[in-house]
Design a protein around this motif. Sequence first.
Motif, PDB file in Angstrom:
ATOM      1  N   ASN A 190       0.805  -1.225   0.000  1.00 26.01           N
ATOM      2  CA  ASN A 190       0.000   0.000   0.000  1.00 26.01           C
ATOM      3  C   ASN A 190       0.838   1.275   0.000  1.00 26.01           C
ATOM      4  OD1 ASN A 190      -2.406  -1.573   0.266  1.00 26.01           O
ATOM      5  ND2 ASN A 190      -1.986  -1.787   2.447  1.00 26.01           N
ATOM      6  N   ILE A 191       2.085   1.185   0.451  1.00 22.44           N
ATOM      7  CA  ILE A 191       2.943   2.365   0.556  1.00 22.44           C
ATOM      8  C   ILE A 191       4.156   2.165  -0.337  1.00 22.44           C
ATOM      9  CG2 ILE A 191       4.213   3.869   2.137  1.00 22.44           C
ATOM     10  CD1 ILE A 191       2.535   2.729   4.396  1.00 22.44           C
ATOM     11  N   ARG A 192       4.419   3.143  -1.163  1.00 23.42           N
ATOM     12  CA  ARG A 192       5.529   3.012  -2.099  1.00 23.42           C
ATOM     13  C   ARG A 192       6.866   2.937  -1.375  1.00 23.42           C
ATOM     14  NH1 ARG A 192       6.230   7.796  -6.270  1.00 23.42           N
ATOM     15  NH2 ARG A 192       6.636   8.840  -4.290  1.00 23.42           N
ATOM     16  N   ARG A 193       7.056   3.820  -0.410  1.00 16.18           N
ATOM     17  CA  ARG A 193       8.310   3.817   0.359  1.00 16.18           C
ATOM     18  C   ARG A 193       7.968   3.894   1.846  1.00 16.18           C
ATOM     19  NH1 ARG A 193      12.503   7.959  -2.391  1.00 16.18           N
ATOM     20  NH2 ARG A 193      10.969   9.452  -1.638  1.00 16.18           N
ATOM     21  N   CYS A 194       8.492   2.968   2.599  1.00 12.36           N
ATOM     22  CA  CYS A 194       8.267   2.971   4.035  1.00 12.36           C
ATOM     23  C   CYS A 194       9.552   2.522   4.724  1.00 12.36           C
ATOM     24  CB  CYS A 194       7.106   2.051   4.431  1.00 12.36           C
ATOM     25  SG  CYS A 194       7.414   0.311   4.116  1.00 12.36           S
ATOM     26  N   VAL A 195       9.691   2.887   5.974  1.00  8.41           N
ATOM     27  CA  VAL A 195      10.861   2.535   6.770  1.00  8.41           C
ATOM     28  C   VAL A 195      10.391   1.975   8.102  1.00  8.41           C
ATOM     29  CG1 VAL A 195      12.381   4.239   5.712  1.00  8.41           C
ATOM     30  CG2 VAL A 195      11.054   4.853   7.748  1.00  8.41           C
ATOM     31  N   CYS A 196      11.291   1.301   8.761  1.00  7.09           N
ATOM     32  CA  CYS A 196      11.063   0.811  10.118  1.00  7.09           C
ATOM     33  C   CYS A 196      12.138   1.407  11.014  1.00  7.09           C
ATOM     34  CB  CYS A 196      11.123  -0.717  10.158  1.00  7.09           C
ATOM     35  SG  CYS A 196      10.936  -1.406  11.823  1.00  7.09           S
ATOM     36  N   ILE A 197      11.694   2.097  12.056  1.00  3.31           N
ATOM     37  CA  ILE A 197      12.623   2.668  13.037  1.00  3.31           C
ATOM     38  C   ILE A 197      12.810   1.652  14.158  1.00  3.31           C
ATOM     39  CG2 ILE A 197      13.067   4.585  14.616  1.00  3.31           C
ATOM     40  CD1 ILE A 197      13.058   5.429  11.717  1.00  3.31           C
ATOM     41  N   ILE A 198      14.037   1.224  14.365  1.00  8.21           N
ATOM     42  CA  ILE A 198      14.371   0.248  15.400  1.00  8.21           C
ATOM     43  C   ILE A 198      15.026   0.981  16.571  1.00  8.21           C
ATOM     44  CG2 ILE A 198      15.630  -1.859  15.944  1.00  8.21           C
ATOM     45  CD1 ILE A 198      13.557  -2.382  13.883  1.00  8.21           C
ATOM     46  N   TYR A 199      14.479   0.759  17.764  1.00  8.94           N
ATOM     47  CA  TYR A 199      15.068   1.348  18.976  1.00  8.94           C
ATOM     48  C   TYR A 199      15.388   0.229  19.955  1.00  8.94           C
ATOM     49  CZ  TYR A 199      15.709   4.028  23.252  1.00  8.94           C
ATOM     50  OH  TYR A 199      16.221   4.546  24.414  1.00  8.94           O
ATOM     51  N   ASP A 200      16.613   0.261  20.488  1.00 10.43           N
ATOM     52  CA  ASP A 200      17.094  -0.760  21.416  1.00 10.43           C
ATOM     53  C   ASP A 200      17.347  -0.124  22.778  1.00 10.43           C
ATOM     54  OD1 ASP A 200      18.214  -2.867  22.730  1.00 10.43           O
ATOM     55  OD2 ASP A 200      19.712  -3.339  21.210  1.00 10.43           O
ATOM     56  N   PRO A 201      16.436  -0.290  23.751  1.00 11.62           N
ATOM     57  CA  PRO A 201      16.652   0.314  25.077  1.00 11.62           C
ATOM     58  C   PRO A 201      17.875  -0.232  25.785  1.00 11.62           C
ATOM     59  CG  PRO A 201      14.354  -0.355  24.788  1.00 11.62           C
ATOM     60  CD  PRO A 201      15.123  -0.948  23.657  1.00 11.62           C
ATOM     61  N   SER A 202      18.167  -1.533  25.642  1.00 12.28           N
ATOM     62  CA  SER A 202      19.326  -2.118  26.320  1.00 12.28           C
ATOM     63  C   SER A 202      20.630  -1.538  25.783  1.00 12.28           C
ATOM     64  CB  SER A 202      19.314  -3.637  26.152  1.00 12.28           C
ATOM     65  OG  SER A 202      19.319  -3.998  24.785  1.00 12.28           O
ATOM     66  N   ARG A 203      20.696  -1.286  24.505  1.00 15.71           N
ATOM     67  CA  ARG A 203      21.908  -0.667  23.922  1.00 15.71           C
ATOM     68  C   ARG A 203      22.003   0.794  24.321  1.00 15.71           C
ATOM     69  NH1 ARG A 203      26.349   0.329  22.842  1.00 15.71           N
ATOM     70  NH2 ARG A 203      27.390   0.365  20.816  1.00 15.71           N
ATOM     71  N   SER A 204      20.866   1.473  24.438  1.00 14.43           N
ATOM     72  CA  SER A 204      20.892   2.882  24.827  1.00 14.43           C
ATOM     73  C   SER A 204      21.373   3.058  26.264  1.00 14.43           C
ATOM     74  CB  SER A 204      19.490   3.487  24.668  1.00 14.43           C
ATOM     75  OG  SER A 204      19.088   3.452  23.314  1.00 14.43           O
ATOM     76  N   ASN A 205      21.192   2.038  27.104  1.00 18.27           N
ATOM     77  CA  ASN A 205      21.686   2.131  28.474  1.00 18.27           C
ATOM     78  C   ASN A 205      23.200   2.174  28.540  1.00 18.27           C
ATOM     79  OD1 ASN A 205      19.079   2.077  29.495  1.00 18.27           O
ATOM     80  ND2 ASN A 205      19.053  -0.148  29.732  1.00 18.27           N
TER      81      ASN A 205
END
Length: 337
Positions: free
Chosen positions: A128-143
């Motif tokens: 349905n969407i020509r261009r899409c992205v996925c934002i990945i966030y890692d709380p354990s790495r951010s610590n």
Amino acid sequence: MANSMAKSFLQVAATEEVVSPLRVVQIEGLVILKIIKHCKEFSPALVTGQLLGLDVGSVLEVTNCFPFPIREEDEEIEADGANYQLEMMRCLREVNVDNNTVGWYQSTILGSYQTVELIETFMNYQENIRRCVCIIYDPSRSNQGVLALKALKLSDSFMELYRANSFTGEKLREKNLSWMDIFEEIPIKVSNSALISAFMTELESDTPVTQCDYDRLQLSSNPYMERNMEFLIECMDDLSVEQQKFQFYYRSLSRQQAQQQAWLQKRRADNMQRKAAGEDPLPEEDPSNPIFKPIPEPSRLESFLITNQIANYCNQINGVSGQSFNRLYLMKSLHDN
């Protein structure tokens, strides 16, 4: 005159069909704060949410987001989740906020996001969407003092193979596709309005050292390293299982080829006898014979994902180890002085 106008119209239509490649994902600072808040509140549980914004040329602007309710394996609950998304987007449209879907975000644990489920979600969005992205966030790495935020998309060559459902060795060699070519990481640019930038400048403390700066000298990284090593060992075991599947396939293939050669030699010998007796020779191939039934080659998708995940764990261990050594040398210098 009419021909020139028609020609210019066709030229404009052709230029509009050409899609410029995605170069950068521009995210507003408030959206990043919403993503971090949502992921940390429910950590270690995994959560997801919708990204809203605009697709402008080679830049994908993410201007808003909202979280998804935590789902369970139930059709009614999944239907309620879909209705929730539609209702949220309708409310945002009523208050004149960007409500165009440009992707989704999700949390992860120690970077273990490269799964078949992520690829299936990408393919569903791509319908349905020509261009899409996925934002990945890692709380354990951010610590560990790093903003573990990345924007991913599937490569075009991989999506073509996935639609054809052909991950054999021959197809992969034709496309020159390796395990590193599944995902493409898009650079992230954080943007803030002038008012927010001025407000953040006023909030900056005049003192050169804060408690946050002291926290960066924390020397303990053993729990993070241990969990990375545990996940890495699990991935190595999974990769070994996938390799055993391919070894069994090649053994079965060589066994079948040997049976085919033996059957073919026997059939040729029988045909020579029949020819000597003046009878018609039998065909040298028998499709009804089980030994001529092709053995399906196992898909290499799972092994590619596991290899990609192993490389991710190794990079994380390498990065944390380097930071730990820097802190240890710094503390040694301070102790000596």
